[in-house]
Design an enzyme around this catalytic site. Structure first.
Site, PDB file in Angstrom:
ATOM      1  N   PHE A 199       0.954  -1.594   0.101  1.00  0.00           N
ATOM      2  CA  PHE A 199       0.205  -0.070  -0.130  1.00  0.00           C
ATOM      3  C   PHE A 199       0.873   1.283  -0.429  1.00  0.00           C
ATOM      4  O   PHE A 199       1.234   1.829   0.911  1.00  0.00           O
ATOM      5  CB  PHE A 199      -0.612  -0.020   1.101  1.00  0.00           C
ATOM      6  CG  PHE A 199      -1.413   0.943   1.082  1.00  0.00           C
ATOM      7  CD1 PHE A 199      -3.107   1.017  -0.259  1.00  0.00           C
ATOM      8  CD2 PHE A 199      -1.325   2.810   2.041  1.00  0.00           C
ATOM      9  CE1 PHE A 199      -3.462   2.206   0.174  1.00  0.00           C
ATOM     10  CE2 PHE A 199      -2.387   3.524   1.804  1.00  0.00           C
ATOM     11  CZ  PHE A 199      -3.780   3.929   0.843  1.00  0.00           C
ATOM     12  N   LYS A 229       2.668  10.035   8.481  1.00  0.00           N
ATOM     13  CA  LYS A 229       1.388   9.219   9.539  1.00  0.00           C
ATOM     14  C   LYS A 229       1.971   9.428  11.362  1.00  0.00           C
ATOM     15  O   LYS A 229       1.506  10.676  11.614  1.00  0.00           O
ATOM     16  CB  LYS A 229       0.938   8.216   9.210  1.00  0.00           C
ATOM     17  CG  LYS A 229       0.696   7.101   8.339  1.00  0.00           C
ATOM     18  CD  LYS A 229       0.118   5.596   8.843  1.00  0.00           C
ATOM     19  CE  LYS A 229      -1.422   6.084   7.064  1.00  0.00           C
ATOM     20  NZ  LYS A 229      -1.031   5.264   6.496  1.00  0.00           N
ATOM     21  N   ASP A 280       8.834   2.598   1.745  1.00  0.00           N
ATOM     22  CA  ASP A 280       7.632   3.774   2.341  1.00  0.00           C
ATOM     23  C   ASP A 280       8.002   3.818   3.110  1.00  0.00           C
ATOM     24  O   ASP A 280       7.494   1.990   4.443  1.00  0.00           O
ATOM     25  CB  ASP A 280       6.987   2.882   1.535  1.00  0.00           C
ATOM     26  CG  ASP A 280       5.478   3.221   2.132  1.00  0.00           C
ATOM     27  OD1 ASP A 280       5.478   3.860   3.251  1.00  0.00           O
ATOM     28  OD2 ASP A 280       4.464   3.378   1.225  1.00  0.00           O
TER      29      ASP A 280
HETATM   30  C1  PLP Z   1      -1.081   5.706   5.073  1.00  0.00           C
HETATM   31  C2  PLP Z   1       0.249   4.830   4.099  1.00  0.00           C
HETATM   32  C3  PLP Z   1       0.035   5.223   2.776  1.00  0.00           C
HETATM   33  C4  PLP Z   1      -0.369   6.763   2.228  1.00  0.00           C
HETATM   34  O1  PLP Z   1      -1.107   7.880   3.689  1.00  0.00           O
HETATM   35  P1  PLP Z   1      -1.820   9.117   3.160  1.00  0.00           P
HETATM   36  O2  PLP Z   1      -1.271  10.210   4.464  1.00  0.00           O
HETATM   37  O3  PLP Z   1      -2.895   8.608   3.560  1.00  0.00           O
HETATM   38  O4  PLP Z   1      -1.576   9.580   2.154  1.00  0.00           O
HETATM   39  C5  PLP Z   1       1.354   5.304   2.348  1.00  0.00           C
HETATM   40  N1  PLP Z   1       1.904   4.210   1.797  1.00  0.00           N
HETATM   41  C6  PLP Z   1       1.850   3.544   3.693  1.00  0.00           C
HETATM   42  C7  PLP Z   1       2.770   2.188   4.196  1.00  0.00           C
HETATM   43  C8  PLP Z   1       0.732   3.824   4.105  1.00  0.00           C
HETATM   44  O5  PLP Z   1       0.770   2.925   4.993  1.00  0.00           O
END
Ligand code: PLP
Length: 388
Positions: A123, A239, A210
């Site tokens: 994701f 986050k 990420d």
């Molecule tokens: C939440 C998340 C995203 C996206 O972040 P947003 O602030 O919702 O755009 C991307 N990569 C990972 C691993 C995430 O947990």
């Protein structure tokens, strides 16, 4: 719009590890705004910093130097081992910056369609590029045409990526989560990132991590790759960085750090004084309250308690985690457990359909940790017995 479906709970106040709904009911928050409120709700250090900055200067844009942004950049660069940083307002935008870095490198190398290797179950966000990088068809459904330039490989399988190299001479980067969050708290083999690092060195690709969910102390290190003693070329986070104030960061090192030139990327809000003050307060607090070490200890404890209490529960396929990223995978869809836990006064989440996900604040007490383990175990047993 209708994109969030029906929401049935209204939260109106938070303090520490608890939130309250509009009827005054209190909940222990074991999801922390999806790994955002690592310091708990309304942490005084963040609140004070915001209060002070709100009275001083909220926003000027990146037409000007921003002292708090420079301080935050210095801190993040020092703590991550990277060379520089681009600030955004969200995770997806931080990943967009990473994807654009890879594209720039590919363009420099003269590739017509530079390729980024991304993983099954990944994701990376909801913008067009990041939803294309995401390995979940539901996220992509109905949004064609998707941008080109992504190759999919199985997660936790470096050999499969090495095989892609033979067919695709135009690969420029590998983008991967150190632990897949939305994908179900999938923890790869311990040497996975080391093997990816070697692979990227061998082929002259960028290793782009990420750490939007795994970063900011939650894994038991500031960044999860610090468990592996390697450095990526690019790391994104968001986050937990602002504890609730929207901020994202794309950090880069070496040649990746020099790909953007004046005017090649930007953001109006990214790195604004308010968000940067919040993030500086978060980094201070992680450090002076020893919360990263605490996350490592609490995570181990939570895993151990869940394993103990769920031993012999046949419906449990796996109990896994790294620091305070914890998942209990069941052999069946289990979305109903979210409601059951709410009735017991605990907020949790189910991801990937069948994984109970726990992302509590790093400020959790031992008693709160035990309560989460006990309640979640009891509910899983009740749920899987009743459905059997
Ligand atoms: C939440 C998340 C995203 C996206 O972040 P947003 O602030 O919702 O755009 C991307 N990569 C990972 C691993 C995430 O947990």
């Amino acid at each position: 719009m209708q994109n969030y479906g029906d929401r049935t709970l209204t939260l109106v106040r938070g303090e520490g590890n608890y939130v309250w709904d509009d009827a005054g009911q209190r909940y222990l928050d074991a999801i922390a705004g999806i790994a955002v409120c690592g310091l708990g709700h309304c942490h005084p250090a963040v609140t004070e910093a915001l209060h002070d900055q709100a009275r001083t200067l909220l926003h000027v844009s990146n037409l000007y130097n921003i002292p708090a942004q420079e301080q935050l950049a210095d801190r993040l660069v020092y703590l991550s081992g990277m060379d520089n940083v681009f600030f955004s307002n969200s995770g997806a935008e931080a990943n967009e910056a990473a994807i654009k870095l890879a594209r720039r490198l590919g363009n420099e190398r003269g590739y017509a369609v530079p390729k980024i290797v991304v993983m099954e179950g990944a994701f990376h966000g909801r913008t067009l590029a990041t939803l294309t990088a995401t390995g979940n068809e539901k996220v992509q459904q109905g949004f064609a045409p998707l941008p080109e330039g992504f190759l999919r490989a199985p997660f936790d399988d470096p050999d499969a990526i090495n095989q892609l190299a033979a067919e695709h001479p135009d690969i420029v980067a590998v983008l991967v989560e150190p632990v897949q969050g939305e994908g179900g708290i999938r923890v790869p083999a311990h040497d996975y990132l080391n093997r990816l690092r070697n692979l990227c060195d061998k082929h002259d690709w960028l290793l782009m991590l990420d750490e939007i969910q795994t970063g900011n102390g939650r894994s038991g290190k500031l960044f999860a790759y610090q468990h592996n003693d390697i450095l990526p070329d690019v790391v994104t986070t968001a986050k937990g960085l602002g504890n609730g104030v929207p901020i994202g960061a794309c950090l880069a090192r070496g040649k990746a750090a020099r790909l953007f030139t004046a005017g090649s990327h930007g953001s109006t809000f990214g790195g604004n004084p308010l968000a940067c003050r919040a993030a500086l307060a978060v980094l201070d607090t992680l450090e002076n309250q020893w919360l990263i070490e605490r996350a490592e200890k609490l995570g181990a404890r939570l895993l151990q308690q869940l394993r103990q209490q769920l031993a012999g529960c046949d419906a449990v396929v796996d109990i896994r985690g790294l620091g305070l990223l914890v998942g209990v995978a069941l052999d069946r869809p289990c979305g109903e457990i979210v409601e059951m836990a709410r009735a017991e006064g605990i907020l949790i989440n189910v991801t990937a359909g069948n994984v109970v996900r726990l992302l509590p604040p790093l400020t959790l007490t031992d008693d709160e940790c035990a309560r989460i383990a006990e309640t979640v175990s009891t509910l899983i047993q009740r749920f899987t017995r009743s459905a059997a």
